[in-house]
Design a protein around this motif. Structure first.
Motif, PDB file in Angstrom:
ATOM      1  N   UNK A  23       0.851  -1.190   0.000  1.00 32.06           N
ATOM      2  CA  UNK A  23       0.000   0.000   0.000  1.00 32.06           C
ATOM      3  C   UNK A  23       0.887   1.240   0.000  1.00 32.06           C
ATOM      4  N   UNK A  24       0.293   2.345  -0.383  1.00 30.65           N
ATOM      5  CA  UNK A  24       0.948   3.660  -0.313  1.00 30.65           C
ATOM      6  C   UNK A  24       0.438   4.349   0.944  1.00 30.65           C
ATOM      7  N   UNK A  25       1.335   4.973   1.691  1.00 32.50           N
ATOM      8  CA  UNK A  25       0.948   5.827   2.821  1.00 32.50           C
ATOM      9  C   UNK A  25       1.292   7.251   2.418  1.00 32.50           C
ATOM     10  N   UNK A  26       0.296   8.128   2.419  1.00 36.38           N
ATOM     11  CA  UNK A  26       0.512   9.493   1.971  1.00 36.38           C
ATOM     12  C   UNK A  26       0.032  10.526   2.980  1.00 36.38           C
ATOM     13  N   UNK A  27       0.480  11.739   2.784  1.00 36.38           N
ATOM     14  CA  UNK A  27       0.145  12.850   3.682  1.00 36.38           C
ATOM     15  C   UNK A  27      -1.118  13.547   3.180  1.00 36.38           C
ATOM     16  N   UNK A  28      -1.218  14.832   3.393  1.00 33.95           N
ATOM     17  CA  UNK A  28      -2.405  15.603   3.013  1.00 33.95           C
ATOM     18  C   UNK A  28      -2.420  15.900   1.520  1.00 33.95           C
ATOM     19  N   UNK A  29      -3.638  15.979   0.992  1.00 37.38           N
ATOM     20  CA  UNK A  29      -3.878  16.344  -0.402  1.00 37.38           C
ATOM     21  C   UNK A  29      -3.093  15.454  -1.372  1.00 37.38           C
ATOM     22  N   UNK A  30      -3.034  14.176  -1.053  1.00 39.04           N
ATOM     23  CA  UNK A  30      -2.283  13.215  -1.858  1.00 39.04           C
ATOM     24  C   UNK A  30      -2.785  13.239  -3.302  1.00 39.04           C
ATOM     25  N   UNK A  31      -1.871  13.283  -4.221  1.00 39.23           N
ATOM     26  CA  UNK A  31      -2.220  13.281  -5.639  1.00 39.23           C
ATOM     27  C   UNK A  31      -2.403  14.658  -6.234  1.00 39.23           C
ATOM     28  N   UNK A  32      -2.185  15.703  -5.464  1.00 38.58           N
ATOM     29  CA  UNK A  32      -2.306  17.061  -5.991  1.00 38.58           C
ATOM     30  C   UNK A  32      -1.349  17.225  -7.164  1.00 38.58           C
ATOM     31  N   UNK A  33      -1.852  17.729  -8.255  1.00 41.12           N
ATOM     32  CA  UNK A  33      -1.047  17.913  -9.448  1.00 41.12           C
ATOM     33  C   UNK A  33      -0.890  16.638 -10.263  1.00 41.12           C
ATOM     34  N   UNK A  34      -1.539  15.557  -9.824  1.00 38.76           N
ATOM     35  CA  UNK A  34      -1.440  14.267 -10.511  1.00 38.76           C
ATOM     36  C   UNK A  34      -2.826  13.781 -10.924  1.00 38.76           C
ATOM     37  N   UNK A  35      -3.609  14.651 -11.495  1.00 39.81           N
ATOM     38  CA  UNK A  35      -4.993  14.294 -11.787  1.00 39.81           C
ATOM     39  C   UNK A  35      -5.137  13.379 -13.002  1.00 39.81           C
ATOM     40  N   UNK A  36      -4.089  13.198 -13.760  1.00 38.69           N
ATOM     41  CA  UNK A  36      -4.176  12.307 -14.907  1.00 38.69           C
ATOM     42  C   UNK A  36      -4.438  10.883 -14.448  1.00 38.69           C
ATOM     43  N   UNK A  37      -5.161  10.160 -15.255  1.00 42.52           N
ATOM     44  CA  UNK A  37      -5.482   8.779 -14.908  1.00 42.52           C
ATOM     45  C   UNK A  37      -4.234   7.926 -14.775  1.00 42.52           C
ATOM     46  N   UNK A  38      -3.171   8.268 -15.503  1.00 41.93           N
ATOM     47  CA  UNK A  38      -1.947   7.474 -15.441  1.00 41.93           C
ATOM     48  C   UNK A  38      -1.355   7.465 -14.032  1.00 41.93           C
ATOM     49  N   UNK A  39      -1.486   8.552 -13.306  1.00 40.69           N
ATOM     50  CA  UNK A  39      -0.946   8.622 -11.947  1.00 40.69           C
ATOM     51  C   UNK A  39      -1.636   7.629 -11.027  1.00 40.69           C
ATOM     52  N   UNK A  40      -2.874   7.290 -11.308  1.00 43.60           N
ATOM     53  CA  UNK A  40      -3.594   6.284 -10.525  1.00 43.60           C
ATOM     54  C   UNK A  40      -3.407   4.890 -11.113  1.00 43.60           C
ATOM     55  N   UNK A  41      -3.146   4.814 -12.392  1.00 50.92           N
ATOM     56  CA  UNK A  41      -2.977   3.518 -13.057  1.00 50.92           C
ATOM     57  C   UNK A  41      -1.669   2.843 -12.636  1.00 50.92           C
ATOM     58  N   UNK A  42      -0.598   3.601 -12.486  1.00 47.78           N
ATOM     59  CA  UNK A  42       0.702   2.996 -12.186  1.00 47.78           C
ATOM     60  C   UNK A  42       0.706   2.191 -10.895  1.00 47.78           C
ATOM     61  N   UNK A  43       0.174   2.707  -9.767  1.00 49.13           N
ATOM     62  CA  UNK A  43       0.183   1.865  -8.562  1.00 49.13           C
ATOM     63  C   UNK A  43      -0.583   0.552  -8.761  1.00 49.13           C
ATOM     64  N   UNK A  44      -1.687   0.600  -9.470  1.00 49.99           N
ATOM     65  CA  UNK A  44      -2.437  -0.628  -9.716  1.00 49.99           C
ATOM     66  C   UNK A  44      -1.638  -1.582 -10.585  1.00 49.99           C
TER      67      UNK A  44
END
Length: 107
Positions: free
Chosen positions: A30-51
């Motif tokens: 799993x990823x552990x992240x801080x506040x506003x995780x993913x800010x500036x990464x709204x492209x679908x690819x940014x969510x696709x890579x972890x999967x």
């Protein structure tokens, strides 16, 4: 930073490389992240890579709105800490168990 400890080898490596090794070895992560995780990464690819790399969930204090939606679209489980201060209790040596997933429901 782009370094995490590979707990199977006790070495440090780049996040994508360690994630791929875990995926190939059948190790869930799993990823552990801080506040506003993913800010500036709204492209679908940014969510696709972890999967693609075998991630199961992203656990944060909070998410950037669009990124959270994209994680869901990619089948990643976006979770937030019930108590945001609990983020500070996590170290790089902790292991995480996701329990109760079969009882999750919308709402």
């Amino acid at each position: 930073t782009n370094k995490v400890q590979n707990t199977t080898k006790a070495t440090w490596g780049k996040v994508p490389e360690v994630a791929a090794e875990y995926r190939d070895a059948g190790i869930n992560w799993v990823v552990i992240g801080d506040e506003n995780y993913g800010e500036g990464s709204s492209r679908e690819h940014a969510a696709l890579e972890p999967r693609f790399l075998g991630g199961k969930a992203v656990i944060t204090r909070s998410f950037a709105r669009i990124h959270e939606t994209n994680l869901k679209k990619q089948g990643m489980l976006p979770l937030t800490f019930a108590e945001p201060a609990d983020y500070d209790k996590i170290t790089g040596h902790d292991s995480v168990d996701l329990t109760g997933l079969t009882t999750l429901a919308p709402g």
